[in-house]
Motif scaffolding. Structure first.
Motif, PDB file in Angstrom:
ATOM      1  N   ILE A  45       0.842  -1.196   0.000  1.00  0.00           N
ATOM      2  CA  ILE A  45       0.000   0.000   0.000  1.00  0.00           C
ATOM      3  C   ILE A  45       0.877   1.245   0.000  1.00  0.00           C
ATOM      4  O   ILE A  45       1.809   1.374   0.806  1.00  0.00           O
ATOM      5  N   LEU A  46       0.579   2.141  -0.927  1.00  0.00           N
ATOM      6  CA  LEU A  46       1.193   3.466  -0.959  1.00  0.00           C
ATOM      7  C   LEU A  46       0.123   4.440  -0.473  1.00  0.00           C
ATOM      8  O   LEU A  46      -0.867   4.676  -1.170  1.00  0.00           O
ATOM      9  N   PRO A  47       0.284   4.978   0.723  1.00  0.00           N
ATOM     10  CA  PRO A  47      -0.841   5.618   1.408  1.00  0.00           C
ATOM     11  C   PRO A  47      -1.138   7.031   0.928  1.00  0.00           C
ATOM     12  O   PRO A  47      -0.439   7.595   0.078  1.00  0.00           O
ATOM     13  N   ASP A  48      -2.191   7.584   1.527  1.00  0.00           N
ATOM     14  CA  ASP A  48      -2.501   8.990   1.318  1.00  0.00           C
ATOM     15  C   ASP A  48      -1.511   9.830   2.123  1.00  0.00           C
ATOM     16  O   ASP A  48      -0.544   9.310   2.686  1.00  0.00           O
ATOM     17  N   ASN A  56      -6.380   4.659   9.736  1.00  0.00           N
ATOM     18  CA  ASN A  56      -7.208   4.277   8.589  1.00  0.00           C
ATOM     19  C   ASN A  56      -6.423   3.436   7.595  1.00  0.00           C
ATOM     20  O   ASN A  56      -6.935   2.455   7.044  1.00  0.00           O
ATOM     21  N   ASN A  57      -5.177   3.823   7.342  1.00  0.00           N
ATOM     22  CA  ASN A  57      -4.369   3.087   6.381  1.00  0.00           C
ATOM     23  C   ASN A  57      -3.996   1.701   6.897  1.00  0.00           C
ATOM     24  O   ASN A  57      -3.960   0.724   6.134  1.00  0.00           O
ATOM     25  N   ARG A  58      -3.741   1.583   8.196  1.00  0.00           N
ATOM     26  CA  ARG A  58      -3.410   0.269   8.765  1.00  0.00           C
ATOM     27  C   ARG A  58      -4.632  -0.650   8.787  1.00  0.00           C
ATOM     28  O   ARG A  58      -4.513  -1.853   8.503  1.00  0.00           O
ATOM     29  N   VAL A  72       0.258  -8.155   3.255  1.00  0.00           N
ATOM     30  CA  VAL A  72       0.107  -6.737   2.944  1.00  0.00           C
ATOM     31  C   VAL A  72       1.170  -5.941   3.693  1.00  0.00           C
ATOM     32  O   VAL A  72       1.342  -6.090   4.909  1.00  0.00           O
ATOM     33  N   TYR A  73       1.866  -5.090   2.955  1.00  0.00           N
ATOM     34  CA  TYR A  73       2.886  -4.224   3.522  1.00  0.00           C
ATOM     35  C   TYR A  73       2.476  -2.765   3.348  1.00  0.00           C
ATOM     36  O   TYR A  73       2.013  -2.358   2.279  1.00  0.00           O
ATOM     37  N   LEU A  74       2.680  -1.974   4.400  1.00  0.00           N
ATOM     38  CA  LEU A  74       2.437  -0.539   4.379  1.00  0.00           C
ATOM     39  C   LEU A  74       3.718   0.137   4.864  1.00  0.00           C
ATOM     40  O   LEU A  74       3.904   0.373   6.056  1.00  0.00           O
ATOM     41  N   ARG A 145       4.067 -12.739  -7.127  1.00  0.00           N
ATOM     42  CA  ARG A 145       2.932 -11.921  -7.531  1.00  0.00           C
ATOM     43  C   ARG A 145       2.856 -10.704  -6.612  1.00  0.00           C
ATOM     44  O   ARG A 145       2.543 -10.835  -5.422  1.00  0.00           O
ATOM     45  N   ILE A 146       3.147  -9.537  -7.175  1.00  0.00           N
ATOM     46  CA  ILE A 146       3.239  -8.306  -6.396  1.00  0.00           C
ATOM     47  C   ILE A 146       2.275  -7.275  -6.957  1.00  0.00           C
ATOM     48  O   ILE A 146       2.301  -6.953  -8.152  1.00  0.00           O
ATOM     49  N   ALA A 147       1.420  -6.752  -6.084  1.00  0.00           N
ATOM     50  CA  ALA A 147       0.452  -5.724  -6.461  1.00  0.00           C
ATOM     51  C   ALA A 147       0.735  -4.460  -5.665  1.00  0.00           C
ATOM     52  O   ALA A 147       1.270  -4.510  -4.551  1.00  0.00           O
ATOM     53  N   ALA A 148       0.364  -3.314  -6.239  1.00  0.00           N
ATOM     54  CA  ALA A 148       0.500  -2.034  -5.553  1.00  0.00           C
ATOM     55  C   ALA A 148      -0.854  -1.339  -5.527  1.00  0.00           C
ATOM     56  O   ALA A 148      -1.530  -1.241  -6.548  1.00  0.00           O
ATOM     57  N   ALA A 149      -1.249  -0.862  -4.332  1.00  0.00           N
ATOM     58  CA  ALA A 149      -2.495  -0.116  -4.173  1.00  0.00           C
ATOM     59  C   ALA A 149      -2.155   1.245  -3.590  1.00  0.00           C
ATOM     60  O   ALA A 149      -1.579   1.329  -2.497  1.00  0.00           O
ATOM     61  N   GLY A 150      -2.486   2.310  -4.324  1.00  0.00           N
ATOM     62  CA  GLY A 150      -2.124   3.645  -3.881  1.00  0.00           C
ATOM     63  C   GLY A 150      -3.313   4.572  -3.807  1.00  0.00           C
ATOM     64  O   GLY A 150      -4.253   4.460  -4.607  1.00  0.00           O
ATOM     65  N   PHE A 151      -3.252   5.519  -2.869  1.00  0.00           N
ATOM     66  CA  PHE A 151      -4.364   6.427  -2.614  1.00  0.00           C
ATOM     67  C   PHE A 151      -3.858   7.856  -2.514  1.00  0.00           C
ATOM     68  O   PHE A 151      -2.866   8.119  -1.825  1.00  0.00           O
ATOM     69  N   CYS A 152      -4.560   8.760  -3.177  1.00  0.00           N
ATOM     70  CA  CYS A 152      -4.181  10.176  -3.176  1.00  0.00           C
ATOM     71  C   CYS A 152      -2.706  10.301  -3.572  1.00  0.00           C
ATOM     72  O   CYS A 152      -2.355   9.985  -4.696  1.00  0.00           O
TER      73      CYS A 152
END
Length: 278
Positions: A45-48, A56-58, A72-74, A145-152
């Motif tokens: 996760i690439l946070p806001d 919220n991000n955790r 999941v890594y933050l 298998r690596i995914a990235a989820a980013g916000f703002c």
């Protein structure tokens, strides 16, 4: 560019259940399926703007781990200069509070915003992001298998990671990520961020009322990413009545907004599951 809504919203209640580790040189919040299932893929996760310590991000990381078989890594990508949580109340007071108090709230908002943007403007912060993903890919291997989820703020970085960014593994150029998801990205340049540059499939969760992405830009994003050839065809979902930040900072007391945030979670996991065959 950044907007007031990047620093507005609601703080959620709940206790994150993950652990703090050091991963590839960065402090990282790490979590996995609560029932002990073996993770089959990884989400980063690439946070806001509120960063890796924001509850919220955790909690979102925990939700992702539970909704799929994911580790999941933050990570702490912001070098200790995330936007302080007090800015949520400060922005609310600046917009809705007494006119006599506005100078105070404005100064307080600047005190939180300036260190964040000086340290984490995209050209300065993206090398930190890239270095982490390069190390992760090398450690996990070409077949991971690596995914990235980013916000703002993090959404822009996901788009940049989708731009044919590779690392050499056993003489073979290997993408840093296999698939991406971005919720209401900030700093987005249309069409530059998504035209010929995007070589990894990315899904978008966009708010209908997001002032940083008006309807004509959303239509352009949809036209470009959904027309890309398989396997890099993208997805665009527009959430009616939702504004910027709804994926992360939606007010859980408002049923419509909370349901849209939950739907965006489902969209993200369904998108990753689809591309990983899970």
């Amino acid at each position: 560019m950044s907007c007031p809504d990047c620093f507005s919203g609601s703080v959620k209640e709940g206790k994150p259940r993950g652990e703090i580790i050091t991963l590839h040189g960065l402090q990282t919040y790490a979590t996995g399926p609560a029932d002990g299932r073996t993770p089959e893929a990884t989400i980063v996760i690439l946070p806001d703007a509120f960063g890796w310590e924001f509850v919220n991000n955790r909690l979102l990381a925990d939700h992702y781990a539970d909704r799929g078989d994911y580790k999941v890594y933050l990570p702490e990508f912001m070098a200790g200069k995330a936007a302080p949580e007090y800015m949520i109340d400060t922005m609310r007071d600046l917009i809705n509070g007494s006119v006599f108090a506005k100078p105070f709230h404005f100064a307080r908002a600047l005190a939180g915003f300036v260190p964040f943007i000086l340290t984490n403007r995209i050209p300065k912060s993206h090398p930190r992001v890239t270095a982490f993903f390069e190390a992760l890919r090398k450690a996990e291997g070409a077949d991971a298998r690596i995914a990235a989820a980013g916000f703002c703020w993090g959404g822009k970085h996901v788009l940049l990671l989708s731009h044919n960014v590779t690392v050499d593994i056993d003489g073979k150029p290997t993408p840093l990520i296999n698939v991406g998801f971005t919720g209401h990205p900030s700093f987005m340049e249309v069409p530059a961020d998504i035209a010929d540059t995007m070589t990894v499939p990315v899904a978008f969760a966009l708010g209908e009322l997001d002032g940083s992405l008006p309807a004509d830009k959303v239509a352009e994003i949809r036209k470009i990413v959904e027309a890309k050839p398989a396997p890099i065809t993208g997805e665009v979902v527009v959430y009616k009545g939702a504004g910027h930040g709804f994926c992360v900072r939606a007010d859980s007391t408002l049923n419509d907004v909370a349901s849209q945030a939950a739907a965006a979670e489902e969209q993200c996991i369904a998108w990753f599951n689809k591309h990983f065959g899970l």
